[in-house]
Design an enzyme around this catalytic site. Structure first.
Site, short mmCIF file in Angstrom:
data_model
loop_
_atom_site.label_atom_id
_atom_site.label_comp_id
_atom_site.label_asym_id
_atom_site.label_seq_id
_atom_site.Cartn_x
_atom_site.Cartn_y
_atom_site.Cartn_z
N ARG A 1 0.83 -1.21 0.00
CA ARG A 1 0.00 0.00 0.00
C ARG A 1 0.87 1.26 0.00
NH1 ARG A 1 -2.15 -3.69 -1.16
NH2 ARG A 1 -4.05 -4.67 -0.38
N SER B 1 -11.49 -0.39 3.14
CA SER B 1 -10.61 -0.70 4.27
C SER B 1 -9.93 0.57 4.76
CB SER B 1 -9.54 -1.72 3.85
OG SER B 1 -10.15 -2.95 3.50
N GLU C 1 -5.02 3.64 6.29
CA GLU C 1 -4.75 3.51 4.86
C GLU C 1 -5.31 4.70 4.09
OE1 GLU C 1 -6.10 0.36 1.43
OE2 GLU C 1 -5.48 -0.46 3.36
#
Length: 337
Positions: free
Chosen positions: A162, A237, A333
């Protein structure tokens, strides 16, 4: 150019934050004009794609630019490979479906991920055993320091979990204009071993899956676990899965026998969703904000009226509780604005 513009329709949390200035652009010339305007007024910039990975915690005192660059082109490499280039404003899932409609393989495990193509390299989006870096060739960007075009190849993007150069030292410097992927036309590499894909395919009565079958399975799984942002505000998420040293994981195993983890050398990736759920957050609501009842990784705007600060504060409570119970610090995130 519009002033005091509500960004509520442009972020999937549905947060009603305003931008001092707002403009939608359809080509590079319009983009450069907008950048000249922001420079003349010394305005900070906010680039908007699909709005699926941002949390607006306050009004934005600058220029918000909605990138509407559209278009898809192809270049055949050989009998099995094709380069497909998509402009930044193309919707990610629609792009994936377009490729699958042509029987181009490589993106099927990334079906139904929210957002636009332009933001996909920024955090090296991934799901069910596949990441952007697996099929990425290059991306064309505009360098805000000199307004020149530049191309980043796979190595230069420095993709991580990520992560990419666009979230590190290149953050805020480049605007991604288009992305090129190398996909397969015949000999597809079917990935079904990750997550619940195998069992979902079995439920579908499929033993020899095609890339289209894998996509349908992924879509079904995601729809069963993740809320639709069109129905309830969320950004998918919210947290990354933390990676901890093997020794720390083994110590935690002594205390929490059912702790989950995926070893990788001397490190172990621990599912953030499991950690959060163990702390009692799954389905928990505080005021206007909640952790989703089916997936604790997802924070939702439960009433539709939550402010960005309420959502941010809720996420902080989760981070603190996981740190207190497990000694692990989970990271957000989602980009905080």
């Amino acid at each position: 150019m519009q002033e005091n513009f509500s960004l509520k329709p442009y972020n999937t949390f549905g947060v009603d934050a305003k931008s001092k200035y707002f403009i939608e652009i359809n080509n590079i010339e319009e983009l450069k004009d907008a950048l000249s305007f922001s420079k003349a007024k010394s305005l900070p910039l906010l680039l908007l794609g699909g709005g699926s990975n941002i949390l607006l915690t306050k009004d934005f005192d600058g220029l918000a630019i909605k990138l509407n660059l559209k278009g898809i082109s192809e270049e055949n490499l050989n009998k099995n490979e094709v380069l497909v280039t998509a402009k930044a404003g193309e919707n990610w899932h629609e792009f994936v479906l377009d490729c699958l409609g042509k029987n181009y393989g490589g993106l099927e495990n990334l079906s139904l991920i929210p957002g636009n193509v332009g933001t996909s390299p920024m955090q090296n989006i991934g799901a069910y055993g596949t990441e952007i870096k697996d099929v990425f060739v290059s991306c064309k960007v505009l360098d805000l320091e000199n307004l020149e075009l530049k191309t980043f190849n796979l190595e230069e993007c420095r993709f991580g979990y990520r992560d990419s150069i666009f979230k590190q030292e290149g953050k805020g410097r480049y605007i991604i204009l288009e992305v090129t992927f190398r996909l397969t036309k015949k000999y597809h590499h079917i990935k079904t071993e990750y997550g619940a894909i195998t069992s979902e395919l079995k439920n579908m009565g499929i033993e020899q899956p095609t890339i289209q079958d894998v996509s349908k399975a992924v879509i079904s799984i995601r729809q069963s676990k993740l809320p639709d942002p069109k129905e309830i505000g969320n950004a998918g998420s919210f947290f990354k899965n933390p990676t901890i040293p093997l020794a720390q994981f083994e110590a935690l195993q002594q205390k929490f026998e059912n702790i989950q983890g995926y070893p990788n050398g001397n490190m172990v990736k621990v599912p953030a969703g499991w950690l959060i759920e163990q702390c009692g957050w799954k389905g928990k609501q505080i005021g206007n904000v909640a952790s989703h009842k089916l997936q604790s990784l997802v924070i939702i705007n439960a009433t539709g009226t939550a402010t960005g600060k309420e959502i941010f504060d809720f996420s902080t409570e989760i981070i603190n509780s996981v740190k207190e119970k497990f000694g692990i610090e989970v990271e957000r995130e989602v980009n905080i604005i």
